[in-house]
Design a protein around this motif. Structure first.
Motif, mmCIF file in Angstrom:
data_model
loop_
_atom_site.group_PDB
_atom_site.id
_atom_site.type_symbol
_atom_site.label_atom_id
_atom_site.label_comp_id
_atom_site.label_asym_id
_atom_site.label_seq_id
_atom_site.Cartn_x
_atom_site.Cartn_y
_atom_site.Cartn_z
ATOM 1 N N ALA A 1 0.837 -1.194 0.000
ATOM 2 C CA ALA A 1 0.000 0.000 0.000
ATOM 3 C C ALA A 1 0.877 1.252 0.000
ATOM 4 C CB ALA A 1 -0.909 -0.018 1.218
ATOM 5 N N ASP A 2 0.250 2.393 -0.184
ATOM 6 C CA ASP A 2 0.927 3.681 -0.222
ATOM 7 C C ASP A 2 1.496 4.030 1.149
ATOM 8 O OD1 ASP A 2 1.741 6.313 -0.501
ATOM 9 O OD2 ASP A 2 -0.138 7.005 -1.399
ATOM 10 N N THR B 1 -3.704 2.311 9.484
ATOM 11 C CA THR B 1 -5.153 2.062 9.457
ATOM 12 C C THR B 1 -5.734 2.342 8.083
ATOM 13 O OG1 THR B 1 -5.370 2.588 11.808
ATOM 14 C CG2 THR B 1 -7.371 2.705 10.480
ATOM 15 N N GLU B 2 -5.314 3.433 7.469
ATOM 16 C CA GLU B 2 -5.799 3.765 6.115
ATOM 17 C C GLU B 2 -5.356 2.717 5.106
ATOM 18 O OE1 GLU B 2 -5.922 8.672 6.491
ATOM 19 O OE2 GLU B 2 -4.098 7.664 5.807
ATOM 20 N N GLN B 3 -4.143 2.225 5.241
ATOM 21 C CA GLN B 3 -3.662 1.182 4.337
ATOM 22 C C GLN B 3 -4.499 -0.091 4.473
ATOM 23 O OE1 GLN B 3 0.639 0.459 4.144
ATOM 24 N NE2 GLN B 3 0.996 2.446 5.103
ATOM 25 N N ILE B 4 -4.805 -0.453 5.708
ATOM 26 C CA ILE B 4 -5.613 -1.649 5.946
ATOM 27 C C ILE B 4 -7.015 -1.487 5.364
ATOM 28 C CG2 ILE B 4 -6.730 -3.039 7.740
ATOM 29 C CD1 ILE B 4 -4.235 -2.540 9.490
ATOM 30 N N GLU B 5 -7.627 -0.344 5.603
ATOM 31 C CA GLU B 5 -8.984 -0.111 5.095
ATOM 32 C C GLU B 5 -9.011 -0.090 3.573
ATOM 33 O OE1 GLU B 5 -11.737 -0.197 6.935
ATOM 34 O OE2 GLU B 5 -10.320 -0.714 8.522
ATOM 35 N N GLN B 6 -8.000 0.504 2.973
ATOM 36 C CA GLN B 6 -7.916 0.545 1.516
ATOM 37 C C GLN B 6 -7.784 -0.869 0.951
ATOM 38 O OE1 GLN B 6 -4.291 2.032 -0.751
ATOM 39 N NE2 GLN B 6 -5.626 3.797 -0.996
ATOM 40 N N PHE C 1 3.197 -0.922 14.656
ATOM 41 C CA PHE C 1 2.854 -2.321 14.889
ATOM 42 C C PHE C 1 1.616 -2.445 15.778
ATOM 43 C CE2 PHE C 1 7.594 -3.543 14.258
ATOM 44 C CZ PHE C 1 7.425 -3.491 12.877
ATOM 45 N N TYR C 2 1.507 -1.581 16.770
ATOM 46 C CA TYR C 2 0.310 -1.605 17.624
ATOM 47 C C TYR C 2 -0.921 -1.181 16.823
ATOM 48 C CZ TYR C 2 1.583 -2.942 22.351
ATOM 49 O OH TYR C 2 1.934 -3.675 23.467
ATOM 50 N N GLU C 3 -0.740 -0.220 15.950
ATOM 51 C CA GLU C 3 -1.867 0.234 15.131
ATOM 52 C C GLU C 3 -2.394 -0.913 14.265
ATOM 53 O OE1 GLU C 3 -2.970 3.809 11.927
ATOM 54 O OE2 GLU C 3 -1.020 3.788 12.945
ATOM 55 N N ALA C 4 -1.483 -1.732 13.767
ATOM 56 C CA ALA C 4 -1.890 -2.868 12.933
ATOM 57 C C ALA C 4 -2.501 -3.992 13.759
ATOM 58 C CB ALA C 4 -0.693 -3.393 12.154
ATOM 59 N N ILE C 5 -1.823 -4.378 14.830
ATOM 60 C CA ILE C 5 -2.247 -5.569 15.569
ATOM 61 C C ILE C 5 -3.540 -5.335 16.345
ATOM 62 C CG2 ILE C 5 -1.078 -5.261 17.817
ATOM 63 C CD1 ILE C 5 -0.020 -8.184 17.406
#
Length: 318
Positions: free
Chosen positions: A72-73, A79-84, A119-123
């Motif tokens: 992703a960008d 969070t934006e990358q995950i949602e995209q 990493f916390y934002e992702a997990i």
């Protein structure tokens, strides 16, 4: 290949892969009870093999994007990358759980406060089942390991290590810039804190024989929970391309690759999860081998060879 055709190809292959080897798809379904989809994220990292700490050239095969052309960008938040990614995936699958995979460059090479943040934002994303981090064995210092240990108590953490080969002459040629003992130490440290280790091996590295490749696969298989087997791609704007143009080496034919792959599966311990049988090179960058761009044909040919040769993972492992 359109995404719909790719998904059809992948699903047909998944139906039979469990007969021959312990696939990632099988592992995820047995562990989580459903399909789990990997999404590639960018943490905006660099690499000690590029920023001047070890070298400014990077590994000889690595693209300018640090093997993250499908990520992703990096300008977006995690969070934006995950949602995209979820929106993109929604168009082709009803999968609801994901592996957050930090892929480009070296993803434990950074300020520890920043690593903790991303990493916390992702997990902590409710749809993320696993945090997977691609890195170098020499970038798992005493500041990073406690963070990984901490994260692994929340959800499973996989550390993906780019070993590529166990042979020093090849490692020096590809400018890996760390010794085999560094990999061994990293695996030991990760095992002590109960973290899953996935090792990357490249098949078809210049000047390596089939026997040398099998030695690397066996070594990694005996130390890892999972393994990624990657065909060597020659990409634009790499030093590897310069040597290829000089005629210093040839890439593997599809028949040669499948023959080596069959032998790899047979010598892997049965409990090692096979995360990848080949790889995707960005078609805009891929110079050789061109046959690898036709993924449907490649996967069908691998499946056919496994079936015809009655390949069983671990059948020749001692």
């Amino acid at each position: 290949m359109t995404s719909k055709k790719a998904d059809k190809c992948r699903s047909l292959f998944d139906l039979e892969d469990a007969m021959y080897y312990y696939s990632l798809n099988e592992y995820l379904k047995s562990t989580f009870g459903e399909k789990v989809y990997k999404i590639s994220l960018s943490g905006g990292m660099t690499c000690p093999n590029r920023d001047g700490t070890l070298s400014t050239k990077g590994c000889i095969f690595c693209s300018k994007g640090g093997s993250g052309e499908f990520s992703a960008d990096k300008m977006l938040t995690v969070t934006e990358q995950i949602e995209q990614a979820k929106l993109r995936i929604k168009a082709k699958t009803d999968c609801k759980r994901f592996i957050a995979y930090f892929q480009p460059f070296t993803n434990t090479y950074g300020d520890i406060a920043y690593l903790r943040k991303i990493f916390y934002e992702a997990i902590q994303n409710p749809d993320v089942a696993v945090l997977s981090i691609a890195t170098r064995p020499d970038c798992l210092g005493k500041d990073v390991l406690p963070l990984i240990d901490e994260l692994n108590l929340i959800k499973p953490v996989w550390i993906e290590l780019g070993l590529q080969t166990i042979h020093k002459k090849t490692a020096d040629y590809i400018r890996r810039c760390y010794e085999l003992e560094v990999y061994d130490e990293a695996v030991k440290n990760l095992k002590e804190i109960g973290v899953t280790v996935v090792t990357h091996i490249i098949l078809g590295l210049p000047f390596e024989t089939k026997e040398m490749m099998l030695e690397s696969v066996k070594y990694a298989g005996e130390r890892s929970d999972g393994i990624k087997l990657q065909l060597l791609h020659v990409l634009k704007d790499t030093d590897l391309l310069n040597d290829y143009k000089k005629g210093l080496f040839n890439t593997l034919s599809m028949e040669e690759y499948i023959d080596i792959l069959c032998a790899c599966i047979e010598i892997l311990p049965k409990n090692v999860v096979v995360h990848r049988l080949t790889g995707d090179g960005d078609k805009n960058l891929l110079v050789a081998p061109q046959w690898s761009a036709d993924k449907k044909r490649v996967l069908n040919s691998i499946n056919k060879a496994f079936k015809e040769r009655d390949i069983v993972q671990g059948s020749k492992y001692n």
